[in-house]
Design an enzyme around this catalytic site. Structure first.
Site, PDB file in Angstrom:
ATOM      1  CB  CYS A 189       1.764  -0.636   4.598  1.00  0.00           C
ATOM      2  SG  CYS A 189       3.288   0.102   5.122  1.00  0.00           S
ATOM      3  CB  CYS A 194       6.608  -2.450  -3.257  1.00  0.00           C
ATOM      4  SG  CYS A 194       5.908  -2.876  -4.727  1.00  0.00           S
ATOM      5  CB  CYS A 248       1.855  -1.438  -5.353  1.00  0.00           C
ATOM      6  SG  CYS A 248       2.255  -2.351  -4.158  1.00  0.00           S
TER       7      CYS A 248
END
Length: 154
Positions: free
Chosen positions: A91, A12, A84
């Site tokens: 990421c 997240c 999310c």
């Protein structure tokens, strides 16, 4: 995937609510068949309402802490799950990740109102994550039962 636990990393942005909930819930619902971790692209500390919602549901919270994705870059996971949209965009790539999944949930940390109203949002999001995890667990457990055990070279 090996015959050991299925390793899952939940990512997240802040690692303060959704990914921590997913980590704790997978440990609770999946048991020893799973090894759950969580991290954030910009960790902000554990939101107290995350702990409150989990504990009210009887989910263990000991050991939960907000961590950076960089702590896990050298680790191998069977699944990396972003929870999310912002985390999915930023990421890093994890080597050896068997599969990357994206489950977008509302950020309960954005909730407004009284503490009880905000807690209700945390509980709703936690229930949504638990529902998604139940399907995920059932599918993986069924898949493992259908495949023959892997053999190791001598």
């Amino acid at each position: 995937m090996s015959g050991g636990p299925i390793r899952v990393l939940f990512v997240c942005t802040g690692n303060s609510a959704r990914s921590l909930m997913a980590e704790a819930l997978l440990r609770h619902l999946g048991g020893p068949r799973f090894e759950a971790s969580s991290a954030g692209t910009d960790p902000r500390g554990v939101n107290p309402l995350t702990v409150r919602a989990l504990e009210a549901a009887g989910i263990a919270t000991d050991g939960l802490r907000s961590k950076s994705v960089f702590e896990y870059l050298d680790d191998r996971f069977d699944y990396v799950v972003t929870v999310c949209d912002r985390a999915r965009e930023s990421c890093p790539v994890f080597p050896g990740a068997h599969e990357s999944l994206h489950w977008d949930f509302d950020d309960p940390a954005d909730a407004t109102g009284s503490e009880e109203e905000r807690l209700a949002v945390f509980e709703r999001v936690m229930a949504e994550i638990a529902g998604r995890l139940r399907v995920f667990i059932a599918a993986l457990v069924a898949d493992r039962r259908q495949r023959p055990p892997e053999t190791r070279p001598a």
